[in-house]
Design a protein around this motif. Structure first.
Motif, PDB file in Angstrom:
ATOM      1  N   THR A  95       0.843  -1.206   0.000  1.00 56.88           N
ATOM      2  CA  THR A  95       0.000   0.000   0.000  1.00 56.88           C
ATOM      3  C   THR A  95       0.871   1.246   0.000  1.00 56.88           C
ATOM      4  O   THR A  95       1.843   1.334   0.757  1.00 56.88           O
ATOM      5  N   VAL A 130      -1.744  -1.168  -3.839  1.00 57.96           N
ATOM      6  CA  VAL A 130      -2.923  -0.361  -3.513  1.00 57.96           C
ATOM      7  C   VAL A 130      -2.486   1.087  -3.340  1.00 57.96           C
ATOM      8  O   VAL A 130      -1.590   1.385  -2.550  1.00 57.96           O
ATOM      9  N   ILE A 132      -3.564   4.824  -2.280  1.00 58.28           N
ATOM     10  CA  ILE A 132      -4.552   5.617  -1.547  1.00 58.28           C
ATOM     11  C   ILE A 132      -4.231   7.100  -1.724  1.00 58.28           C
ATOM     12  O   ILE A 132      -3.116   7.535  -1.440  1.00 58.28           O
ATOM     13  N   HIS A 180      -7.551   3.226  -4.546  1.00 66.35           N
ATOM     14  CA  HIS A 180      -8.488   2.968  -3.455  1.00 66.35           C
ATOM     15  C   HIS A 180      -9.297   4.229  -3.130  1.00 66.35           C
ATOM     16  O   HIS A 180      -8.800   5.134  -2.466  1.00 66.35           O
ATOM     17  N   HIS A 182     -11.409   6.538  -0.968  1.00 63.35           N
ATOM     18  CA  HIS A 182     -11.248   6.562   0.490  1.00 63.35           C
ATOM     19  C   HIS A 182     -11.932   7.799   1.054  1.00 63.35           C
ATOM     20  O   HIS A 182     -11.878   8.880   0.468  1.00 63.35           O
ATOM     21  N   CYS A 208      -9.239  -0.383  -6.566  1.00 61.69           N
ATOM     22  CA  CYS A 208      -9.433  -1.201  -5.370  1.00 61.69           C
ATOM     23  C   CYS A 208     -10.732  -0.720  -4.751  1.00 61.69           C
ATOM     24  O   CYS A 208     -10.774   0.346  -4.117  1.00 61.69           O
ATOM     25  N   ASP A 210     -13.178  -0.516  -2.061  1.00 60.39           N
ATOM     26  CA  ASP A 210     -13.381  -0.759  -0.633  1.00 60.39           C
ATOM     27  C   ASP A 210     -14.858  -0.536  -0.357  1.00 60.39           C
ATOM     28  O   ASP A 210     -15.362   0.587  -0.414  1.00 60.39           O
ATOM     29  N   TYR A 234      -9.428  -5.270  -7.596  1.00 64.88           N
ATOM     30  CA  TYR A 234      -9.105  -5.688  -6.226  1.00 64.88           C
ATOM     31  C   TYR A 234     -10.266  -5.248  -5.355  1.00 64.88           C
ATOM     32  O   TYR A 234     -10.945  -4.257  -5.655  1.00 64.88           O
ATOM     33  N   HIS A 236     -11.603  -4.600  -1.178  1.00 63.80           N
ATOM     34  CA  HIS A 236     -11.505  -4.571   0.279  1.00 63.80           C
ATOM     35  C   HIS A 236     -12.918  -4.773   0.810  1.00 63.80           C
ATOM     36  O   HIS A 236     -13.833  -4.022   0.443  1.00 63.80           O
TER      37      HIS A 236
END
Length: 320
Positions: A95, A130, A132, A180, A182, A208, A210, A234, A236
């Motif tokens: 990450t 990943v 972020i 990701h 977020h 990714c 999530d 991917y 989460h």
């Protein structure tokens, strides 16, 4: 990271029968991450030691882990390989944190951060990194660091430099980046996620997803998978508590304090329902990692293990 609907959610989830390997269930590989043990930082006295995390994640029935914050787990590949192998664990991803909307001025510093983590990720046999985006307000203090919306120029910086990152990481380390969305970042809501996806090259940048963060920001994970399935690289797996989330929204609570308040909850007590998410992911007919993350920093060191065991059992009831 216990709403009134928890009993209905539980009933709906547990009614799902396990999938046979021919249905594609075997193509979703389940894992967990240091995040589910309350680990957010490379070093922090309130966090469990890395040895305990590895012991407990293996003891919970998981085979795959992420590296977590760089420096929490050993950064020497030989040491980490030995420690994971003797516990029957493998690494799915590393990450990194980036602020690429700031433009070329941050590239060199970003690459210095990324390259160390990418090298360890590659050495551990993983294939994903990943990514972020940086927070627009501090995740511990709630201090506003910059505006919560991007200018047109900043969006161009974000998309073009993320593509560059994807190309460099692939060419130098053989890894695929998965960005990701977020909470408290500029890639958060459905509107911003779609804008980001539409502005980036699918051959260089995947997502990714999530499920907890996307629900936290008002998004529908199943809809996103069904609409942009080719961009989902991917997963989460995470849920939010709707009642706490409503309070968080009403009070504009920053993400860090919201987590401390319990906004991310143990499945299947929250939203989104993970059974339909996994079903939608299976229909993509691709290999996917689905890594459990329940943000709960800070937390009692004895809290994560029982939750991890229950969550793994719950996911098995969903065929995963």
């Amino acid at each position: 990271m216990t709403p009134p609907s928890a009993s209905r959610t539980l009933a709906a989830m547990t009614s799902l029968s396990p999938q046979s390997p021919s249905s594609g269930a075997s193509r979703i590989r389940i894992g967990s991450a240091p995040d589910s043990w309350g680990v957010w930082f490379p070093e922090d006295p309130v966090q469990v030691p890395w040895q305990r995390f590895l012991d407990e994640v293996a003891g919970s029935g998981y085979e795959w882990i992420e590296l977590g914050p760089y420096g929490y787990l050993p950064t020497d590949p030989a040491v980490l390989t030995e420690e994971t192998a003797r516990r029957g664990l493998k690494v799915s991803a590393g990450t990194v944190f980036t602020g690429l909307h700031h433009g070329e001025a941050v590239w060199d510093k970003t690459w210095e951060h990324v390259s160390d983590i990418a090298a360890l990720t590659q050495a551990m046999g993983a294939e994903h990194l990943v990514v972020i985006p940086s927070f627009w307000r501090d995740d511990k203090t709630g201090e506003v660091l910059e505006p919560d919306t991007l200018t047109a120029e900043q969006w161009r910086n974000l998309t073009s430099l993320t593509e560059r990152l994807g190309r460099e990481v692939r060419e130098r380390y053989g890894l695929s980046i998965v960005v990701h969305p977020h909470a408290d970042t500029h890639i958060d809501s459905e509107e911003n996620v779609v804008r980001f996806l539409d502005g980036t090259d699918s051959s260089l940048v995947s997502l990714c997803l999530d499920t907890g963060h996307y629900a936290y920001c008002g998004g529908d994970s199943v809809k996103l998978i069904e609409t942009y399935g080719e961009r989902i690289g991917y997963l989460h797996l995470k849920q939010v508590d709707p009642e706490i989330l409503a309070d968080v929204r009403a009070n504009a609570t920053p993400f860090g304090p919201a987590v401390a308040q319990g906004v991310m909850c143990e499945p299947p007590a929250g939203v989104p329902a993970l059974g339909p998410v996994l079903d939608a992911a299976r229909k993509l007919d691709v290999d996917l990692f689905a890594i459990v993350e329940q943000d709960m920093y800070p937390c009692d060191p004895d809290k994560p293990l029982p939750i991890a065991r229950r969550t793994r059992a719950f996911l098995r009831s969903c065929g995963a």
